[in-house]
Design a protein around this motif. Structure first.
Motif, mmCIF file in Angstrom:
data_model
loop_
_atom_site.group_PDB
_atom_site.id
_atom_site.type_symbol
_atom_site.label_atom_id
_atom_site.label_comp_id
_atom_site.label_asym_id
_atom_site.label_seq_id
_atom_site.Cartn_x
_atom_site.Cartn_y
_atom_site.Cartn_z
ATOM 1 N N ASP A 1 23.005 4.667 -30.420
ATOM 2 C CA ASP A 1 24.023 5.698 -30.252
ATOM 3 C C ASP A 1 24.513 6.258 -31.583
ATOM 4 N N SER A 2 23.853 5.920 -32.664
ATOM 5 C CA SER A 2 24.250 6.410 -33.986
ATOM 6 C C SER A 2 23.769 7.839 -34.197
ATOM 7 N N PRO A 3 24.517 8.667 -34.951
ATOM 8 C CA PRO A 3 24.032 10.004 -35.288
ATOM 9 C C PRO A 3 22.810 9.973 -36.211
ATOM 10 N N GLU A 4 22.426 8.764 -36.650
ATOM 11 C CA GLU A 4 21.242 8.618 -37.494
ATOM 12 C C GLU A 4 20.108 7.890 -36.757
ATOM 13 N N ALA A 5 20.148 7.916 -35.415
ATOM 14 C CA ALA A 5 19.143 7.199 -34.630
ATOM 15 C C ALA A 5 17.736 7.765 -34.832
ATOM 16 N N TYR A 6 17.636 9.084 -35.022
ATOM 17 C CA TYR A 6 16.351 9.738 -35.258
ATOM 18 C C TYR A 6 16.408 10.497 -36.581
ATOM 19 N N PHE A 7 15.279 10.484 -37.293
ATOM 20 C CA PHE A 7 15.239 11.172 -38.583
ATOM 21 C C PHE A 7 14.063 12.146 -38.626
ATOM 22 N N LEU B 1 26.376 21.607 -40.609
ATOM 23 C CA LEU B 1 25.797 21.526 -39.276
ATOM 24 C C LEU B 1 26.910 21.829 -38.279
ATOM 25 N N LEU B 2 26.726 22.868 -37.482
ATOM 26 C CA LEU B 2 27.769 23.336 -36.572
ATOM 27 C C LEU B 2 27.853 22.455 -35.326
ATOM 28 N N ASP B 3 29.107 22.089 -34.953
ATOM 29 C CA ASP B 3 29.354 21.298 -33.740
ATOM 30 C C ASP B 3 28.510 20.033 -33.700
ATOM 31 N N ALA B 4 28.439 19.327 -34.828
ATOM 32 C CA ALA B 4 27.550 18.165 -34.917
ATOM 33 C C ALA B 4 28.275 16.851 -35.169
ATOM 34 N N GLU B 5 29.599 16.836 -35.168
ATOM 35 C CA GLU B 5 30.332 15.598 -35.445
ATOM 36 C C GLU B 5 29.911 14.491 -34.474
ATOM 37 N N GLY B 6 29.465 13.369 -35.020
ATOM 38 C CA GLY B 6 29.054 12.236 -34.212
ATOM 39 C C GLY B 6 27.682 12.400 -33.579
ATOM 40 N N GLN B 7 27.037 13.536 -33.813
ATOM 41 C CA GLN B 7 25.744 13.804 -33.190
ATOM 42 C C GLN B 7 24.619 14.026 -34.199
ATOM 43 N N ALA B 8 24.948 14.469 -35.400
ATOM 44 C CA ALA B 8 23.910 14.765 -36.387
ATOM 45 C C ALA B 8 24.501 14.779 -37.787
ATOM 46 N N VAL B 9 23.666 14.486 -38.773
ATOM 47 C CA VAL B 9 24.035 14.560 -40.185
ATOM 48 C C VAL B 9 22.803 15.024 -40.960
ATOM 49 N N ARG C 1 20.128 13.005 -53.639
ATOM 50 C CA ARG C 1 20.905 11.774 -53.640
ATOM 51 C C ARG C 1 22.364 12.124 -53.405
ATOM 52 N N VAL C 2 22.891 11.752 -52.231
ATOM 53 C CA VAL C 2 24.295 11.989 -51.903
ATOM 54 C C VAL C 2 24.926 10.658 -51.515
ATOM 55 N N ALA C 3 26.250 10.618 -51.509
ATOM 56 C CA ALA C 3 26.959 9.374 -51.210
ATOM 57 C C ALA C 3 26.625 8.864 -49.819
ATOM 58 N N MET C 4 26.528 9.783 -48.860
ATOM 59 C CA MET C 4 26.196 9.404 -47.489
ATOM 60 C C MET C 4 25.780 10.662 -46.738
ATOM 61 N N PRO C 5 24.918 10.524 -45.718
ATOM 62 C CA PRO C 5 24.584 11.688 -44.895
ATOM 63 C C PRO C 5 25.848 12.269 -44.282
ATOM 64 N N SER C 6 25.894 13.571 -44.101
ATOM 65 C CA SER C 6 27.112 14.236 -43.663
ATOM 66 C C SER C 6 26.788 15.482 -42.855
ATOM 67 N N THR C 7 27.793 16.005 -42.150
ATOM 68 C CA THR C 7 27.627 17.279 -41.461
ATOM 69 C C THR C 7 27.822 18.447 -42.419
ATOM 70 N N THR C 8 28.370 18.179 -43.599
ATOM 71 C CA THR C 8 28.602 19.223 -44.599
ATOM 72 C C THR C 8 28.117 18.739 -45.961
ATOM 73 N N ILE C 9 27.390 19.596 -46.664
ATOM 74 C CA ILE C 9 26.945 19.286 -48.024
ATOM 75 C C ILE C 9 27.311 20.457 -48.929
ATOM 76 N N SER D 1 20.006 12.102 -30.887
ATOM 77 C CA SER D 1 18.878 12.312 -29.980
ATOM 78 C C SER D 1 18.261 13.654 -30.339
ATOM 79 N N PRO D 2 16.975 13.867 -30.022
ATOM 80 C CA PRO D 2 16.352 15.147 -30.347
ATOM 81 C C PRO D 2 17.163 16.318 -29.806
ATOM 82 N N ARG D 3 17.317 17.355 -30.618
ATOM 83 C CA ARG D 3 18.193 18.473 -30.244
ATOM 84 C C ARG D 3 17.924 19.687 -31.115
ATOM 85 N N CYS D 4 18.535 20.795 -30.731
ATOM 86 C CA CYS D 4 18.517 22.021 -31.523
ATOM 87 C C CYS D 4 19.792 22.058 -32.346
#
Length: 224
Positions: free
Chosen positions: A120-126, A143-151, A156-164, A192-195
């Protein structure tokens, strides 16, 4: 390719071959996770682009602000982790706000399950894919409307994020002025796979552009 590539943490290492293939037409990459097949370039890429490039969204669409104190605040891209310089983005890439180019053509990005993180992690698929940044131009990628769903994460960044946040990166001295675009290894992670919808805003917030990215699943009106 002149010089040596910077060491990259964890899963970002596997993107080096893919980005090299996109930017300089490198050959010899295999099909396993450590040496991904290069995406199509040249005539083949143009053919793919004509049939599978997601339609750009209207720039008049209202965009909600990221939640305060969330991953939307975002890390800053490390300019020093660029792995190459190219003259112009490949055909399967779309330039947004004149600052960033992301892959939108060439078919759906392959998203692989990462067994090291919970399902259930937003990093389940890469899905690995390179990012191209115009030298000397700052911007923000979200990433629009992606909180908890994608990063997303490149370089090299501190952590994957919805905003860079992308600074005005200087040219790489080792590349001798061979182009205007810096290439970074990385990609998108999704629950999960998504647009996905990627939004790029230029300094001052007066210019923004966005496009849909098929991460493991096609976007509407796009072939699988």
């Amino acid at each position: 390719m002149a010089g040596s590539w910077p060491a990259l943490p964890g899963r970002l290492v596997v993107t080096l071959c893919a980005v090299a293939a996109v930017t300089v037409g490198a050959a010899g990459c295999g099909g396993d996770a450590s040496t991904p097949d290069p995406p199509a370039t040249g005539t083949a890429a143009a053919a793919n682009d004509a049939t599978s490039r997601p339609q750009l969204l209207s720039s008049s669409t209202a965009l909600p602000a990221p939640p305060a104190g969330s991953a939307g605040d975002g890390p800053t891209l490390d300019c020093g982790t660029a792995i190459d310089t190219v003259a112009t983005p490949p055909d399967e890439y779309t330039v947004l706000s004149g600052a960033v180019a992301v892959r939108t053509g060439g078919g759906t990005l392959q998203a692989e399950r990462d067994p090291t993180v919970p399902a259930d992690s937003p990093e389940a698929y890469f899905a690995k894919t390179g990012l191209l940044v115009r030298i000397g131009v700052a911007s923000t990628l979200r990433l629009l409307d992606a909180e908890g769903q994608a990063v997303a994460s490149w370089g090299r960044v501190a952590m994957p994020s919805t905003t860079i946040h992308i600074p005005a990166c200087p040219a790489r001295p080792s590349d001798g002025g061979k182009g205007d675009w810096l290439a970074f290894a990385g990609g998108y992670s999704v629950a999960s796979p998504r647009c996905l919808t990627v939004v790029v805003t230029a300094p001052g917030g007066t210019d923004q552009a966005f496009a849909t990215i098929p991460v493991g699943a096609p976007c509407p009106n796009q072939p699988a």
